[in-house]
Motif scaffolding. Structure first.
Motif, PDB file in Angstrom:
ATOM      1  N   SER A 365       0.853  -1.184   0.000  1.00 12.56           N
ATOM      2  CA  SER A 365       0.000   0.000   0.000  1.00 12.56           C
ATOM      3  C   SER A 365       0.892   1.239   0.000  1.00 12.56           C
ATOM      4  N   ARG A 366       0.269   2.407  -0.202  1.00 12.07           N
ATOM      5  CA  ARG A 366       1.036   3.648  -0.139  1.00 12.07           C
ATOM      6  C   ARG A 366       1.682   3.826   1.230  1.00 12.07           C
ATOM      7  N   GLU A 367       0.914   3.469   2.269  1.00 13.12           N
ATOM      8  CA  GLU A 367       1.426   3.626   3.628  1.00 13.12           C
ATOM      9  C   GLU A 367       2.592   2.685   3.878  1.00 13.12           C
ATOM     10  N   GLU A 368       2.480   1.449   3.405  1.00 15.95           N
ATOM     11  CA  GLU A 368       3.569   0.482   3.594  1.00 15.95           C
ATOM     12  C   GLU A 368       4.825   0.926   2.855  1.00 15.95           C
TER      13      GLU A 368
END
Length: 563
Positions: A365-368
């Motif tokens: 994900s973007r956060e990861e």
């Protein structure tokens, strides 16, 4: 037989040529494509055809790119009910593209229309180079064009075979940068000799362009990519590579596997991802075609898979065991490393022995990705950055100084990647003073140039279009008796006028060297029907063309000119 160039004339997209013979009752098309990125695209894609679609008997399709194939489904809606002759590979790729285009173009692509398409593949071997009958004394011949998987040049022969009355015309389709002695693209085989015909219809997309030798050198291309991966490792950043779904992204994946196999321990620290649903669907469906071969009385040859695969892996293309190893290496590029039982290659060099799947299945994900400290390489669509997963990743990653954006092909000046390339050499302090905003089309997303901290690169060498030299080589193949022209009369289309005229001049100059007198024509809309039965077509006078163009803009002048 006569011919009418519906498109593209003075444009690059929207390929469609109408051929007919009243006496013999023939009426068919070569290609039927969308316009893409042209000012006239909306009018073209929703036009009322100059022919009655119900009277068209069949279509011969050179390849699956949408600017050649994209209006075929809507033609069925308008009454066409004939076959579409093409390679098996082209049909399968086109079907996938049509289905994926439905949400974006519901008026052109419906499930019902796509299901109506009557794909027809020639069964008699060899498929390439053979004369396939489509009617009495009417034949179609395919030659590989070196462009993408399944792409061919198309020859049409009419009249009694082996008789002085038989005549022919060849359509180049899109010609790749793939001379037989120097294949440039990583995996596709070389362009075949089109032979000699009465007429040839040539594309001219890069008719004014001559690439430097370094731009055509696979080793230089891979070394550039390798240096970007090294920089990504050193900064623990992300290398983002937008690429087109058909051909381009598969070429990039092959090069990434080759680089990883040169030093597998070093590249274990890198996470490789292929975040491209359309590209994945095409790759999964077409990977089986790389094993296809054809035989004649003398030898068996691979249909599509090129020499670079064998050369890079230290394999011999005429050895049956080595052929299977090369196909296995291609299969590895489509596998996920997380869940496959990979068996190492037994033949070839050390790169072959190190070859293995490198793509991870789970896309972060973007956060990861924002919190990851592992070097990451993401191959994604779309190639120009305007849409798809590229539009998902770019806003996040462009603001980071340890991001490298590497474009892999042509991006128009008004596309997102084109705008990013325009600031490639702008130092960060100058970017921070820049007031421009880059907007994503059909989206609320935007990014200020002042916020772009990423390094921007352009990797050359992945273009599937030949340059002027490649086009000349196709048209004027060297034979024992001198240059053998693809056609005594050559029509130039599929390019803007700058490129058409530049290619015309280059063809004239090159053909004059051995003393040839080629008839090179640049058809325009006013050319209308051109007879293919005379020994030479009558060129359209340049002054007449200019006059017709003026009258198109000023019809009120007609009364002052008379006949």
């Amino acid at each position: 037989m006569e011919i009418n160039f519906i498109g593209p004339l003075g444009k690059v997209t929207g390929s469609c040529t109408w051929m007919r013979d009243h006496k013999r009752g023939w009426n068919f098309l070569v290609d039927c494509g969308m316009q893409q990125g042209e000012i006239t695209a909306d009018v073209w894609n929703h036009q009322e055809w100059p022919f009655d679609p119900s009277e068209i008997q069949f279509i011969v399709l050179t390849h699956a790119h949408m600017d050649h194939s994209g209006l075929i489904p809507s033609l069925y809606e308008s009454g066409f009910n004939g076959k579409v002759y093409c390679t098996e590979e082209t049909a399968r790729i086109a079907e996938i593209q049509y289905s994926n285009a439905m949400p974006l173009n519901p008026e052109l692509f419906t499930k019902a229309n796509i299901n109506k398409v009557k794909w027809s593949h020639f069964k008699k071997a060899p498929v390439l180079g053979n004369y396939h009958p489509v009617d009495q004394d009417l034949f179609v011949q395919f030659q590989r064009s070196g462009h993408i998987l399944g792409a061919v040049s198309v020859s049409i022969y009419w009249g009694k075979p082996m008789s002085p009355e038989q005549r022919s015309i060849v359509f180049s389709g899109d010609i790749g940068p793939q001379p037989q002695d120097n294949e440039v693209l990583p995996i596709i085989r070389h362009t075949m000799n089109p032979g000699h015909h009465n007429y040839a219809v040539m594309e001219s997309t890069y008719g004014s362009t001559n690439r430097s030798p370094s731009d055509k050198e696979p080793v230089i291309r891979r070394d550039h990519l390798k240096s970007l991966i090294d920089r990504t490792i050193n900064t623990q950043g992300t290398l983002l590579m937008p690429a087109f779904a058909l051909g381009r992204s598969q070429d990039v994946l092959f090069d990434l596997h080759a680089i990883a196999a040169e030093n597998p321990e070093y590249h274990e620290q890198v996470d490789f991802y292929y975040d491209f649903p359309l590209g994945r669907e095409i790759m999964d469906e077409t990977i089986r075609f790389w094993a296809k071969t054809e035989s004649n009385r003398e030898k068996t040859r691979l249909l599509w898979l090129g020499k670079q695969v064998f050369d890079l892996l230290g394999l011999t293309k005429n050895d049956p065991d080595h052929l299977q190893q090369a196909v296995s290496a291609m299969n590895a590029t489509s596998l996920y490393k997380d869940d496959c039982n990979w068996k190492a290659l037994q033949e070839g060099n050390q790169i072959a022995h190190n070859w293995k799947p490198i793509i991870s299945r789970k896309i972060p994900s973007r956060e990861e990705l924002a919190t990851s400290n592992r070097p990451t390489v993401i191959v994604t669509g779309s190639g120009n950055g305007d849409a798809g997963r590229a539009a998902y990743w770019l806003p996040l990653l462009l603001t980071k100084s340890n991001t490298i954006l590497a474009t892999t092909g042509f991006s128009g000046a008004n596309t997102v990647c084109g705008k990013l390339l325009s600031i490639r050499d702008l130092p960060i302090p100058d970017r921070r003073m820049n007031s421009n905003i880059i907007h994503w089309p059909n989206s609320k997303q935007s990014i200020a140039v002042a916020d772009i901290m990423a390094n921007i690169e352009k990797i050359k060498g992945y273009s599937a279009h030949g340059d002027q030299e490649d086009l000349l080589n196709w048209a004027l193949r060297n034979a024992k008796e001198g240059y053998l022209p693809a056609g005594d009369t050559i029509f130039l289309q599929h390019g803007d006028d700058r490129n058409r005229y530049a290619l015309r001049d280059a063809l004239s100059s090159k053909s004059a060297e051995p003393g040839m007198d080629l008839d090179i024509q640049i058809p325009v809309e006013e050319s209308g029907w051109i007879s293919l039965e005379s020994e030479g077509s009558t060129p359209v006078d340049e002054d007449l063309k200019k006059l017709m163009a003026i009258l198109k803009e000023r019809p009120d002048l007609k009364q002052h000119i008379g006949n």
